[in-house]
Write an enzyme that holds these catalytic residues in place. Structure first.
Site, PDB file in Angstrom:
ATOM      1  N   GLY A   1       0.825  -1.210   0.000  1.00 23.63           N
ATOM      2  CA  GLY A   1       0.000   0.000   0.000  1.00 23.63           C
ATOM      3  C   GLY A   1       0.857   1.257   0.000  1.00 23.63           C
TER       4      GLY A   1
ATOM      5  NE  ARG B   1      -3.149  11.588  -8.967  1.00 27.40           N
ATOM      6  CZ  ARG B   1      -4.172  12.278  -8.464  1.00 27.40           C
ATOM      7  NH1 ARG B   1      -4.441  12.218  -7.187  1.00 27.40           N
ATOM      8  NH2 ARG B   1      -4.950  12.996  -9.237  1.00 27.40           N
TER       9      ARG B   1
ATOM     10  NE  ARG C   1      -3.988  -5.543   0.380  1.00 26.32           N
ATOM     11  CZ  ARG C   1      -3.376  -4.744   1.247  1.00 26.32           C
ATOM     12  NH1 ARG C   1      -2.349  -4.014   0.866  1.00 26.32           N
ATOM     13  NH2 ARG C   1      -3.772  -4.670   2.508  1.00 26.32           N
TER      14      ARG C   1
ATOM     15  CB  THR D   1      -0.564  -4.308   7.795  1.00 22.31           C
ATOM     16  OG1 THR D   1      -1.123  -3.063   7.390  1.00 22.31           O
ATOM     17  CG2 THR D   1       0.942  -4.211   7.831  1.00 22.31           C
TER      18      THR D   1
ATOM     19  CD  GLU E   1      -7.422  -6.466   2.191  1.00 24.77           C
ATOM     20  OE1 GLU E   1      -6.527  -6.002   1.498  1.00 24.77           O
ATOM     21  OE2 GLU E   1      -8.602  -6.622   1.777  1.00 24.77           O
ATOM     22  CG  MET E   2      -8.740  -0.961   4.570  1.00 24.96           C
ATOM     23  SD  MET E   2      -8.632   0.726   5.185  1.00 24.96           S
ATOM     24  CE  MET E   2     -10.161   1.404   4.605  1.00 24.96           C
ATOM     25  CD  GLU E   3      -5.586  -1.531   0.676  1.00 23.29           C
ATOM     26  OE1 GLU E   3      -5.331  -2.531   1.401  1.00 23.29           O
ATOM     27  OE2 GLU E   3      -5.699  -0.389   1.144  1.00 23.29           O
TER      28      GLU E   3
ATOM     29  CB  SER F   1      -0.321  -4.444  11.496  1.00 25.52           C
ATOM     30  OG  SER F   1      -1.622  -4.056  11.107  1.00 25.52           O
ATOM     31  CG  ASP F   2      -4.529  -3.732  13.685  1.00 30.15           C
ATOM     32  OD1 ASP F   2      -3.911  -3.344  12.681  1.00 30.15           O
ATOM     33  OD2 ASP F   2      -5.752  -3.939  13.680  1.00 30.15           O
TER      34      ASP F   2
HETATM   35  N1  HPA Z   1      -8.676  -2.361   9.428  1.00 35.90           N
HETATM   36  C1  HPA Z   1      -8.493  -2.199   8.117  1.00 35.90           C
HETATM   37  N2  HPA Z   1      -7.329  -2.333   7.529  1.00 35.90           N
HETATM   38  C2  HPA Z   1      -6.279  -2.628   8.295  1.00 35.90           C
HETATM   39  C3  HPA Z   1      -6.401  -2.799   9.657  1.00 35.90           C
HETATM   40  C4  HPA Z   1      -7.659  -2.665  10.249  1.00 35.90           C
HETATM   41  O1  HPA Z   1      -7.833  -2.809  11.461  1.00 35.90           O
HETATM   42  N3  HPA Z   1      -5.172  -3.073  10.156  1.00 35.90           N
HETATM   43  C5  HPA Z   1      -4.333  -3.074   9.115  1.00 35.90           C
HETATM   44  N4  HPA Z   1      -4.994  -2.808   7.983  1.00 35.90           N
END
Ligand code: HPA
Length: 236
Positions: A24, A47, A91, A94, A183-185, A207-208
């Site tokens: 990312g 960008r 990809r 995290t 995650e978001m992608e 990562s969390d």
């Molecule tokens: N939410 C969304 N995307 C993430 C998160 C999360 O808690 N941690 C790492 N990427």
């Protein structure tokens, strides 16, 4: 040498490889190029979304940032596939764990992607489309992870378009359905790849944890990322 350019990628004659790693963060792309690739050349600065092509163990490979969220990776992956002929999109990112057995720093291979985003509406599917990873890449990544002795979870991941969700219970029903992590992608990446008949995979480091509330520091993440990158690089 190609002179093709798009609104978001201007390679100035530098080739983009058929296989690309997609973190990312564009600075992570730079780090990967400088740390792992030989003869790395920058192919994009538009960008600040840095992209590089080099070789790893003699094989040509590219690496480029995608930004965050389905919209951003949707743009970059579409252009890489349709204008630059990229065939394998991996990809590396995290995620937040959603299951108790998924621990900080574990690696997840996204076998399938679920989403709360509207990204799939554009395809006018008369039902719910499932989004699998490329079995070719998944199988290869799983074998490499096992050879390296990396603890790996394989399963369904959630691509959320919202990081700061006003609904504090938003994850509850996803968790009940066995989603490993958020995650978001992944959805935009898998959808673009599937629609075009090319290969995509998401490899994640935890990562969390949304189960325990534990978090890692940016420094800790850098080290943990290395395991995942080494798996991804072997896919060239
Ligand atoms: N939410 C969304 N995307 C993430 C998160 C999360 O808690 N941690 C790492 N990427």
């Amino acid at each position: 040498m190609t002179n093709i350019q798009t609104p978001h990628i201007k390679p100035n004659g530098v080739e983009i490889a058929e296989t690309i790693l997609l973190p990312g963060d564009p600075l992570r792309a730079k780090f990967i190029a400088e740390t792992f690739l030989e003869d790395a050349k920058c192919f994009n600065e538009v960008r600040g979304m840095l992209g590089y092509t080099g070789t790893y163990k003699g094989k040509k490979i590219s690496v480029m940032g995608t930004g965050m969220g389905p919209a951003s990776i949707g743009i970059y992956s579409y252009e890489l596939i349709h204008f630059f002929g990229v065939k394998n999109l991996i990809r590396i990112g995290t995620c937040g764990a959603l299951q108790p057995e998924v621990k900080l720093y574990d690696v997840i291979l996204g076998m399938a992607s679920s989403t709360n985003s509207n990204y799939l509406h554009q395809y006018n599917i008369p039902g719910q489309l499932s989004l699998p990873a490329s079995f070719y890449l998944l199988n290869k990544a799983y074998k490499v992870a096992n050879e390296k002795g990396v603890d790996t979870h394989v399963g369904n991941i959630l691509c959320s378009e919202i990081f700061y969700n006003a609904d504090k219970n938003a994850m509850e029903n996803w968790i009940k359905m066995g989603i490993l992590a958020v995650e978001m992608e992944s959805t935009a990446l898998y959808a673009n790849a599937i629609a075009a008949g090319v290969n995509a995979l998401t490899i994640l480091t935890v990562s969390d944890s949304l189960v325990t509330g534990e978090e890692t520091t940016p420094e800790e993440r850098q080290t943990a990322f290395t395991k995942m990158m080494e798996i991804a690089l072997e896919l060239a």
